[in-house]
Design an enzyme around this catalytic site. Structure first.
Site, PDB file in Angstrom:
ATOM      1  N   GLN A 294       0.846  -1.197   0.000  1.00  0.00           N
ATOM      2  CA  GLN A 294       0.000   0.000   0.000  1.00  0.00           C
ATOM      3  C   GLN A 294       0.884   1.251   0.000  1.00  0.00           C
ATOM      4  O   GLN A 294       2.058   1.197   0.330  1.00  0.00           O
ATOM      5  CB  GLN A 294      -0.934  -0.071   1.211  1.00  0.00           C
ATOM      6  CG  GLN A 294      -1.860   1.094   1.394  1.00  0.00           C
ATOM      7  CD  GLN A 294      -1.279   2.173   2.297  1.00  0.00           C
ATOM      8  OE1 GLN A 294      -0.336   1.948   3.041  1.00  0.00           O
ATOM      9  NE2 GLN A 294      -1.841   3.362   2.194  1.00  0.00           N
TER      10      GLN A 294
ATOM     11  N   SER B  59       1.722   3.799   1.705  1.00  0.00           N
ATOM     12  CA  SER B  59       2.603   4.256   2.780  1.00  0.00           C
ATOM     13  C   SER B  59       3.739   3.281   3.075  1.00  0.00           C
ATOM     14  O   SER B  59       4.682   3.622   3.784  1.00  0.00           O
ATOM     15  CB  SER B  59       1.797   4.459   4.070  1.00  0.00           C
ATOM     16  OG  SER B  59       1.398   3.212   4.612  1.00  0.00           O
ATOM     17  N   LYS B  60       3.654   2.069   2.526  1.00  0.00           N
ATOM     18  CA  LYS B  60       4.568   1.014   2.931  1.00  0.00           C
ATOM     19  C   LYS B  60       5.980   1.209   2.371  1.00  0.00           C
ATOM     20  O   LYS B  60       6.193   1.907   1.379  1.00  0.00           O
ATOM     21  CB  LYS B  60       4.025  -0.347   2.494  1.00  0.00           C
ATOM     22  CG  LYS B  60       2.692  -0.720   3.113  1.00  0.00           C
ATOM     23  CD  LYS B  60       2.739  -0.738   4.633  1.00  0.00           C
ATOM     24  CE  LYS B  60       1.508  -1.366   5.263  1.00  0.00           C
ATOM     25  NZ  LYS B  60       0.268  -0.632   4.988  1.00  0.00           N
ATOM     26  N   ASN B  61       6.941   0.542   3.004  1.00  0.00           N
ATOM     27  CA  ASN B  61       8.350   0.680   2.618  1.00  0.00           C
ATOM     28  C   ASN B  61       8.624   0.165   1.210  1.00  0.00           C
ATOM     29  O   ASN B  61       9.588   0.590   0.578  1.00  0.00           O
ATOM     30  CB  ASN B  61       9.232  -0.077   3.608  1.00  0.00           C
ATOM     31  CG  ASN B  61       9.114   0.446   5.028  1.00  0.00           C
ATOM     32  OD1 ASN B  61       8.160   1.146   5.369  1.00  0.00           O
ATOM     33  ND2 ASN B  61      10.075   0.123   5.862  1.00  0.00           N
TER      34      ASN B  61
END
Length: 449
Positions: free
Chosen positions: A227, A229-231
Site C-alpha cells: 500500500q 505508505s509502505k516501505n
C-alpha cells in the site's frame, strides 16, 4: 594583540558553523537547542526543514509502467511481470514460494481462505494493529480473539497467547507492528506444541529479520502489503510468502477463482470457494523498480533509528519500543516510542504531540483500543454472528477481549514517527531529539498553553 580562543568559545564557534563533535559528547545542536524555547512558546522550530517525501521514484518506475502499457498485457494472466516480481521477492525474502495479490488484506484473506477458516473457528490476533488484521477474520465469520500487548515492544505479548488458546483456535496470527519482529521463538513454540499454524502478518515488515532470517518465512505463511505508505510501494498490492509448496498452490487457486495455471477457464476450478485477488502487471512493474532501493533504504532507517534511540536515551520519559533479542533488523515502517507524562511535568500526550508537531516534527498517537471500538464490539450484535454463535457466546467473547496493557499504551503513551522521516539525515535525527528536549525542559509552561 594575540587572539586566544578558549574551549567554550571554540565549541560555540563550531556550533554556529553547524559542526558537531563526536568524542563522547552530546551533539552540540542539542546543547544549543536546550536553551531555546519551544515553537509553541515563541521559539524557533527545532526542525525547520522538510523530511524526505514519499514515495521516491525516478525514470526506472516511469519506464517500467510504460513497458507494461505498450505490451498491451496489463493483467497477470498471460503476462510475465508479476511472475518475475514473485521470483525476485521470493529470493529477497529467502522463501521457497511467493504469490503476488491485490493488497495486504488480500494476502491475509487468501491465507485464511486456503486454511478454510470459517464459522466456529477462532483466530488469535493483537489489538495493536491496523483494522485489516481483524477484518479478514470476521469476513470468514470466525471469531477474532485479542491477546494483550507487550507495552515495552508494542507487539503481541507472546507470553499471554497460551492462555487464549481453546479447542476452536485454528490460527495464531501475530503482527510485526511497525516493522519490528514479534517474539517469534515463543510464538512458534506455542504453535508447534498446540499444533496450530502461525501466520505472520508482516504487512509493515519488509526485510525485517529475526535471527538473520527474513520475517514472513517462519510460520506457515507470511503476508506483506505494498500500500502507498509502505516501505515497498505500488499504491496497492500485497504478497504471500510460504515454504510449503502445496499451501502455495492452494493460495494461488484461491486468489484465482479456484483455478490454477496462468489463464481463466469457463468451468469452475478446484475447492468449494475462491475469489479474484490478482496483482496487475502495472503493480508488479512498480514493485520491481522500487525493490532496487529497498535494501539500502532499510539500512538507512536502521542506522537513523539506532542513532535517534541513543539521543532519546538522554531524555527522561522517552522510551523507544523494545526490540526482542532475536531481532537482527527492523523494517522501521514506524519509529515507535512511549511518552511518560510524569517525566514531562504533567504534560499529557495530546499536548506533547501538539508541541512536537509545532517543532516541524510530524507525529501521531498511533493505533487505538481496537478491542473496545464500536466497530469491533458491535460484532456481538451482528445478526449473522448471533445466528452462528448465540448471544451468550458473543457476550463471553466481549468479556474475553480485555487488554489492559494495550489500553495504557494506546490511550496514554504511544507515539509514532513515519518511515520516510528515517530516510532523512543524521541532522534530522538530532533535530527531532532537540524538539523533544525543548518540550521536556518547558513542559510545565507548555501544559498551560
Amino acid at each position: 594583540m594575540e587572539n586566544k580562543l578558549d574551549r567554550r568559545d571554540f565549541i560555540s564557534a563550531l556550533s554556529l558553523a553547524g559542526v558537531s563533535l563526536a568524542m563522547g559528547m552530546p551533539h552540540l545542536a542539542t546543547a544549543t537547542a536546550a536553551n531555546a524555547k519551544p515553537a509553541l512558546l515563541g521559539g524557533p522550530k527545532a526542525h525547520p526543514g522538510a523530511f524526505p517525501s514519499w514515495p521516491l521514484f525516478d525514470q526506472s518506475e516511469e519506464k517500467a509502467l510504460l513497458d507494461v502499457l505498450r505490451s498491451k498485457v496489463w493483467g497477470r494472466l498471460g503476462g510475465k511481470v508479476v511472475a518475475t516480481f514473485e521470483k525476485e521477492y521470493q529470493q529477497l525474502l529467502g522463501a521457497k514460494h511467493c504469490l503476488g495479490v491485490s493488497s495486504g488484506t488480500s494476502a491475509l484473506y487468501t491465507i485464511l481462505g486456503a486454511l478454510e477458516i470459517g464459522p466456529g473457528d477462532e483466530v488469535i490476533i493483537p489489538p495493536y494493529t491496523f483494522i485489516a488484521t481483524y477484518n479478514v477474520v470476521v469476513l470468514n465469520y470466525a471469531l477474532p480473539v485479542f491477546v494483550d500487548t507487550d507495552i515495552e515492544s508494542f507487539q503481541i505479548d507472546a507470553n499471554k497467547i497460551e492462555n487464549a488458546v481453546t479447542p476452536q483456535t485454528k490460527v495464531i496470527m501475530p503482527v510485526h507492528v511497525g516493522g519490528s519482529p514479534a517474539n517469534l521463538d515463543k510464538i512458534l513454540e506455542v504453535g508447534r506444541r498446540r499444533n496450530i499454524p502461525v501466520v505472520e502478518d508482516a504487512c509493515q515488515a519488509h526485510l525485517a529479520e529475526w535471527k538473520g532470517r527474513k520475517v514472513g518465512t517462519y510460520g506457515l505463511a507470511g503476508a506483506f502489503s505494498f500500500q502507498a505508505s509502505k516501505n515497498l510501494n505500488s499504491a496497492e498490492g500485497g504478497a504471500i510468502s510460504t515454504n510449503d509448496e502445496q499451501f502455495a498452490r492452494t493460495c494461488y487457486s484461491f486468489h484465482n477463482q479456484g483455478q490454477g495455471g496462468n489463464a481463466t477457464a469457463y468451468n469452475p476450478g478446484s475447492g468449494t470457494r475462491a475469489t479474484n485477488l490478482r496483482l496487475t502487471e502495472f503493480q508488479g512493474a512498480l514493485l520491481l523498480a522500487q525493490m532496487a532501493r529497498v535494501a539500502e533504504q532499510t539500512k538507512r532507517r536502521n542506522e537513523n533509528a539506532t542513532y535517534l534511540s541513543k539521543l532519546f536515551s538522554e531524555i527522561p520519559g522517552i522510551k523507544p519500543a523494545k526490540l526482542y533479542d532475536g531481532t537482527t533488523s527492523s523494517a522501521y515502517h514506524l519509529y515507535m516510542f512511549r511518552f511518560d507524562k510524569k517525566q514531562f511535568g504533567g504534560l499529557d500526550r495530546a499536548q506533547f504531540l501538539k508541541a512536537l508537531s509545532a517543532e516541524g516534527v510530524p507525529c501521531s498517537a498511533g493505533y487505538g483500543q481496537m478491542n473496545k471500538d464500536a466497530y469491533v464490539t458491535g460484532l456481538a450484535q451482528n445478526k449473522h454472528y448471533l445466528r452462528i454463535y448465540g448471544e451468550k457466546t458473543m457476550q463471553q467473547w466481549l468479556e474475553r477481549n480485555q487488554c489492559p496493557q494495550n489500553d495504557i499504551l494506546s490511550s496514554e503513551q504511544g507515539v509514532w514517527l513515519t518511515q520516510n522521516m528515517l530516510l532523512g539525515s543524521k541532522t534530522d535525527m538530532e533535530q527531532i531529539a532537540d524538539a523533544v528536549q525543548k518540550i521536556h525542559k518547558y513542559s510545565r509552561e507548555l501544559a498551560k498553553v
